[in-house]
Design a protein around this motif. Structure first.
Motif, PDB file in Angstrom:
ATOM      1  N   GLN A 145     -35.491 -53.050 -43.443  1.00  0.00           N
ATOM      2  CA  GLN A 145     -36.556 -52.526 -42.493  1.00  0.00           C
ATOM      3  C   GLN A 145     -35.451 -52.637 -41.097  1.00  0.00           C
ATOM      4  O   GLN A 145     -36.112 -52.236 -40.207  1.00  0.00           O
ATOM      5  CB  GLN A 145     -37.841 -53.331 -42.495  1.00  0.00           C
ATOM      6  N   ALA A 146     -34.493 -53.342 -41.288  1.00  0.00           N
ATOM      7  CA  ALA A 146     -33.882 -52.984 -39.930  1.00  0.00           C
ATOM      8  C   ALA A 146     -33.413 -51.568 -39.640  1.00  0.00           C
ATOM      9  O   ALA A 146     -33.067 -51.282 -38.500  1.00  0.00           O
ATOM     10  CB  ALA A 146     -32.524 -53.856 -40.190  1.00  0.00           C
ATOM     11  N   GLY A 147     -33.492 -50.594 -40.655  1.00  0.00           N
ATOM     12  CA  GLY A 147     -33.463 -49.447 -40.101  1.00  0.00           C
ATOM     13  C   GLY A 147     -34.528 -48.842 -39.306  1.00  0.00           C
ATOM     14  O   GLY A 147     -34.207 -47.784 -38.554  1.00  0.00           O
ATOM     15  N   GLN A 148     -35.652 -49.424 -39.300  1.00  0.00           N
ATOM     16  CA  GLN A 148     -36.612 -49.233 -38.150  1.00  0.00           C
ATOM     17  C   GLN A 148     -36.038 -49.477 -36.792  1.00  0.00           C
ATOM     18  O   GLN A 148     -36.354 -48.919 -35.954  1.00  0.00           O
ATOM     19  CB  GLN A 148     -37.901 -50.005 -38.314  1.00  0.00           C
ATOM     20  N   VAL A 149     -35.402 -50.714 -36.637  1.00  0.00           N
ATOM     21  CA  VAL A 149     -34.532 -50.861 -35.326  1.00  0.00           C
ATOM     22  C   VAL A 149     -33.811 -49.852 -35.001  1.00  0.00           C
ATOM     23  O   VAL A 149     -33.583 -49.299 -33.957  1.00  0.00           O
ATOM     24  CB  VAL A 149     -33.978 -52.281 -35.452  1.00  0.00           C
ATOM     25  N   LEU A 150     -32.844 -49.257 -35.982  1.00  0.00           N
ATOM     26  CA  LEU A 150     -31.923 -48.246 -35.803  1.00  0.00           C
ATOM     27  C   LEU A 150     -32.598 -47.123 -35.195  1.00  0.00           C
ATOM     28  O   LEU A 150     -32.135 -46.302 -34.543  1.00  0.00           O
ATOM     29  CB  LEU A 150     -30.974 -48.045 -37.133  1.00  0.00           C
ATOM     30  N   SER A 151     -33.733 -46.586 -35.822  1.00  0.00           N
ATOM     31  CA  SER A 151     -34.570 -45.683 -35.346  1.00  0.00           C
ATOM     32  C   SER A 151     -35.466 -45.702 -33.947  1.00  0.00           C
ATOM     33  O   SER A 151     -35.467 -44.996 -32.968  1.00  0.00           O
ATOM     34  CB  SER A 151     -35.609 -45.096 -36.279  1.00  0.00           C
ATOM     35  N   THR A 260     -39.360 -52.998 -32.533  1.00  0.00           N
ATOM     36  CA  THR A 260     -38.290 -53.877 -33.217  1.00  0.00           C
ATOM     37  C   THR A 260     -38.728 -55.183 -33.405  1.00  0.00           C
ATOM     38  O   THR A 260     -38.476 -55.889 -34.426  1.00  0.00           O
ATOM     39  CB  THR A 260     -37.234 -53.984 -32.087  1.00  0.00           C
ATOM     40  N   LEU A 261     -39.733 -55.857 -32.683  1.00  0.00           N
ATOM     41  CA  LEU A 261     -40.382 -56.938 -33.109  1.00  0.00           C
ATOM     42  C   LEU A 261     -41.353 -56.972 -34.394  1.00  0.00           C
ATOM     43  O   LEU A 261     -41.183 -57.833 -35.228  1.00  0.00           O
ATOM     44  CB  LEU A 261     -41.427 -57.455 -31.943  1.00  0.00           C
ATOM     45  N   PHE A 262     -41.627 -55.900 -34.665  1.00  0.00           N
ATOM     46  CA  PHE A 262     -42.330 -55.521 -35.841  1.00  0.00           C
ATOM     47  C   PHE A 262     -41.568 -55.789 -37.061  1.00  0.00           C
ATOM     48  O   PHE A 262     -41.837 -56.578 -37.986  1.00  0.00           O
ATOM     49  CB  PHE A 262     -42.923 -54.211 -35.920  1.00  0.00           C
ATOM     50  N   VAL A 263     -40.147 -55.233 -37.006  1.00  0.00           N
ATOM     51  CA  VAL A 263     -39.136 -55.630 -38.132  1.00  0.00           C
ATOM     52  C   VAL A 263     -38.804 -56.877 -37.974  1.00  0.00           C
ATOM     53  O   VAL A 263     -38.703 -57.404 -39.111  1.00  0.00           O
ATOM     54  CB  VAL A 263     -37.886 -54.704 -37.750  1.00  0.00           C
ATOM     55  N   LEU A 264     -38.641 -57.787 -36.989  1.00  0.00           N
ATOM     56  CA  LEU A 264     -37.994 -59.022 -37.034  1.00  0.00           C
ATOM     57  C   LEU A 264     -39.209 -60.013 -37.455  1.00  0.00           C
ATOM     58  O   LEU A 264     -38.838 -61.054 -38.009  1.00  0.00           O
ATOM     59  CB  LEU A 264     -37.897 -59.312 -35.586  1.00  0.00           C
ATOM     60  N   VAL A 265     -40.404 -59.729 -37.094  1.00  0.00           N
ATOM     61  CA  VAL A 265     -41.506 -60.416 -37.659  1.00  0.00           C
ATOM     62  C   VAL A 265     -41.636 -60.592 -39.317  1.00  0.00           C
ATOM     63  O   VAL A 265     -41.561 -61.645 -40.129  1.00  0.00           O
ATOM     64  CB  VAL A 265     -42.677 -60.185 -37.326  1.00  0.00           C
ATOM     65  N   VAL A 315     -48.662 -57.488 -28.631  1.00  0.00           N
ATOM     66  CA  VAL A 315     -47.634 -58.615 -29.307  1.00  0.00           C
ATOM     67  C   VAL A 315     -48.646 -59.006 -30.789  1.00  0.00           C
ATOM     68  O   VAL A 315     -47.897 -58.979 -31.512  1.00  0.00           O
ATOM     69  CB  VAL A 315     -47.228 -59.494 -28.407  1.00  0.00           C
ATOM     70  N   LEU A 316     -49.515 -59.631 -30.232  1.00  0.00           N
ATOM     71  CA  LEU A 316     -50.559 -60.259 -31.619  1.00  0.00           C
ATOM     72  C   LEU A 316     -50.460 -59.049 -32.741  1.00  0.00           C
ATOM     73  O   LEU A 316     -50.629 -59.395 -33.775  1.00  0.00           O
ATOM     74  CB  LEU A 316     -51.700 -60.764 -30.959  1.00  0.00           C
ATOM     75  N   LEU A 317     -50.968 -57.893 -32.320  1.00  0.00           N
ATOM     76  CA  LEU A 317     -50.997 -57.010 -33.247  1.00  0.00           C
ATOM     77  C   LEU A 317     -49.858 -56.706 -34.030  1.00  0.00           C
ATOM     78  O   LEU A 317     -49.732 -56.578 -35.280  1.00  0.00           O
ATOM     79  CB  LEU A 317     -51.558 -55.470 -32.397  1.00  0.00           C
ATOM     80  N   ILE A 318     -48.764 -56.582 -33.127  1.00  0.00           N
ATOM     81  CA  ILE A 318     -47.442 -56.197 -33.830  1.00  0.00           C
ATOM     82  C   ILE A 318     -47.141 -57.399 -34.843  1.00  0.00           C
ATOM     83  O   ILE A 318     -46.413 -57.079 -36.144  1.00  0.00           O
ATOM     84  CB  ILE A 318     -46.123 -56.086 -32.933  1.00  0.00           C
ATOM     85  N   VAL A 319     -47.405 -58.777 -34.364  1.00  0.00           N
ATOM     86  CA  VAL A 319     -46.846 -59.688 -35.401  1.00  0.00           C
ATOM     87  C   VAL A 319     -47.851 -59.655 -36.590  1.00  0.00           C
ATOM     88  O   VAL A 319     -47.415 -59.919 -37.628  1.00  0.00           O
ATOM     89  CB  VAL A 319     -47.472 -61.191 -34.650  1.00  0.00           C
ATOM     90  N   LEU A 323     -46.495 -58.631 -41.007  1.00  0.00           N
ATOM     91  CA  LEU A 323     -46.792 -59.515 -42.344  1.00  0.00           C
ATOM     92  C   LEU A 323     -47.123 -58.438 -43.312  1.00  0.00           C
ATOM     93  O   LEU A 323     -46.762 -58.953 -44.774  1.00  0.00           O
ATOM     94  CB  LEU A 323     -47.633 -60.349 -42.050  1.00  0.00           C
ATOM     95  N   GLY A 324     -47.090 -57.081 -43.202  1.00  0.00           N
ATOM     96  CA  GLY A 324     -47.536 -56.269 -44.076  1.00  0.00           C
ATOM     97  C   GLY A 324     -46.392 -55.946 -45.172  1.00  0.00           C
ATOM     98  O   GLY A 324     -46.812 -55.922 -46.447  1.00  0.00           O
ATOM     99  N   GLY A 325     -45.179 -55.795 -44.507  1.00  0.00           N
ATOM    100  CA  GLY A 325     -44.276 -55.382 -45.250  1.00  0.00           C
ATOM    101  C   GLY A 325     -43.800 -56.568 -46.292  1.00  0.00           C
ATOM    102  O   GLY A 325     -43.878 -56.431 -47.588  1.00  0.00           O
ATOM    103  N   PRO A 326     -43.841 -57.917 -45.913  1.00  0.00           N
ATOM    104  CA  PRO A 326     -43.814 -58.903 -46.927  1.00  0.00           C
ATOM    105  C   PRO A 326     -44.752 -59.059 -47.992  1.00  0.00           C
ATOM    106  O   PRO A 326     -44.496 -59.432 -49.219  1.00  0.00           O
ATOM    107  CB  PRO A 326     -43.647 -60.287 -46.214  1.00  0.00           C
ATOM    108  N   GLY A 327     -45.976 -58.817 -47.536  1.00  0.00           N
ATOM    109  CA  GLY A 327     -47.161 -58.955 -48.377  1.00  0.00           C
ATOM    110  C   GLY A 327     -46.943 -57.815 -49.752  1.00  0.00           C
ATOM    111  O   GLY A 327     -47.539 -58.158 -50.851  1.00  0.00           O
TER     112      GLY A 327
END
Length: 444
Positions: A145-151, A260-265, A315-319, A323-327
């Protein structure tokens, strides 16, 4: 297989991971270019959403056929082919000024993307011991998902500077590069560079698909992927950037930081969820339900906030969304544990359909609601976005029903096979009874 994978295994996995990372860049590139695309092609929100919907429709529709091809031809050939197809799509997007050309470009991106993830995922059990598979499956999905950071960062910066053509030509070049890396480094198995399965026949095709679908564990994986993944995908792929900029009034740089925070979480939560799945495989569904609840609460807070939400709330929403990707990766663990190796590609393809079907439906519904609210104009306000984003609860409710129903059926099947899953409340009650009582010393 050795308990400790060697440098060769890590090199193969890293090459596959690079290919998947660039695939995610291609997949999410339209999200950061959404407002630019509306001006370039003179289209409204509904038409823009249809680009992403078509891309996801191609992706989802090809998952089962790609799974069958994966069982037949192996990971190397599919990863290389997918990278080159996506590069062709991005090159077309860079040069076209017509809606037809843009549609064809997103079809190519969706087709190449469909070949990549499950092919890389197939490498993990081939190269690593079974005890490492849950965590490495999480890492594959989340580091990619670091690809999202690249975009969200460099691609968005190039769009704002040199412009559309340079940005998408650069993305196409990255696709060609990872195709070369994959061709040089990937091996399907430790024994063979290219591993071919039995020939695909109509009889075998129908049998594998039928047996994978009949097992409630596969369907549980599909509905898990459906319900946990779609909110984050909708946000990252299409509506997150417009929502943050046009709806919440943030600057592009701030919106990029939040994506970017979305990906890092996700990258931080993935290993933890993977370890929990590894240690408590019979409690995976509770992790899934926890992720769903967190997503629902995150959106509920933002949608209920009067007017534009402050940055800490976003920020709370992004956090929560992170979690959706890992789930969603738990869905692939269901496919792995409930299906034999010879139909793992097929079962993984079935599971991977779920989240992207939910995403394409939600993306299109949000676009249609925004168009209905603004008459097709791209001047959205926060009230328009709140009404449109609320449709996610309807899609999530459908998925939740599917999870609960198939969890019950999967447990029934497990009981028939001699594996009984005790209710969580009974397990917790027993632990409380068995817990050592503190020793109270008498005063002297």
């Amino acid at each position: 297989m050795a308990l400790r994978p060697g440098a060769r295994a890590w090199a193969v996995w890293s090459a596959g991971l690079a290919a998947y990372t660039i695939a995610v860049l291609h997949r999410t590139s339209l999200g950061v270019a959404g407002l630019d695309a509306q001006h370039r092609f003179h289209i409204g929100a509904g038409a823009l959403a249809s680009f992403a919907v078509l891309q996801l429709l191609v992706y989802a529709g090809l998952q089962v056929p790609v799974g069958l091809l994966l069982d037949r031809f192996g990971s190397l050939r599919l990863v290389v082919s997918g990278a080159l197809v996506m590069a062709a799509g991005q090159a077309l997007m860079a040069t076209t000024h017509s809606i037809g050309g843009a549609v064809a470009a997103r079809v190519l991106v969706g087709a190449g993307d469909a070949m990549t993830f499950i092919s890389v995922l197939r490498l993990v059990p081939q190269w690593f011991p079974a005890r490492r598979v849950p965590v490495l499956t999480q890492m594959t999905g989340l580091v990619g998902q670091a690809g999202q950071v690249l975009s969200a960062v460099p691609l968005a910066a190039v769009l704002a500077g040199p412009g559309w053509t340079t940005a998408f030509i650069g993305a196409a070049g990255a696709g060609v590069f990872v195709a070369i890396v994959a061709f040089a480094a990937l091996h399907d198995t430790p024994e063979r560079r290219i591993s071919s399965g039995p020939a695909i026949t109509l009889g075998r095709l129908g049998r594998d698909l039928r047996e994978a679908w009949r097992h409630p564990g596969t369907r549980l994986g599909l509905w898990t992927h459906f319900t946990t993944q779609f909110t984050g995908t909708v946000f990252a792929l299409m509506w997150g950037f417009p929502f943050l900029i046009a709806g919440e009034g943030l600057r592009r740089t701030t919106a990029s930081t939040l994506l970017t925070l979305f990906v890092l979480v996700g990258m931080a939560a993935g290993p933890l969820i993977g370890m929990l799945v590894q240690r408590h495989p019979l409690r995976r569904s509770w992790l899934v339900l926890g992720v769903i609840t967190t997503n629902a609460l995150g959106w509920g807070l933002v949608l209920a906030w009067p007017g534009r939400a402050p940055l800490p709330v976003l920020v709370l929403l992004i956090v929560a969304l992170g979690l959706g990707g890992p789930g969603s990766m738990i869905g692939f663990d269901y496919a792995r544990t409930f299906n034999p190796p010879n139909r793992l590609g097929t079962a993984t393809g079935v599971v991977n359909v779920g989240g992207f079907v939910a995403s394409l439906l939600t993306i299109e519904l949000i676009g249609l609601i925004l168009d209905a609210r603004t008459g097709g104009r791209a001047d959205y306000g926060i009230a328009d976005f709140k009404i449109a984003m609320a449709v996610q609860y309807l899609v999530g409710a459908v998925g939740l029903v599917g999870i609960l129903r198939n969890r019950r059926l999967a447990r029934r099947r497990m009981a028939e096979e001699g594996v009984v899953v005790r209710p969580l409340r009974e397990v917790l009650a027993q632990r409380r009874r068995l817990a050592p009582r503190p020793v109270v010393k008498a005063k002297t």
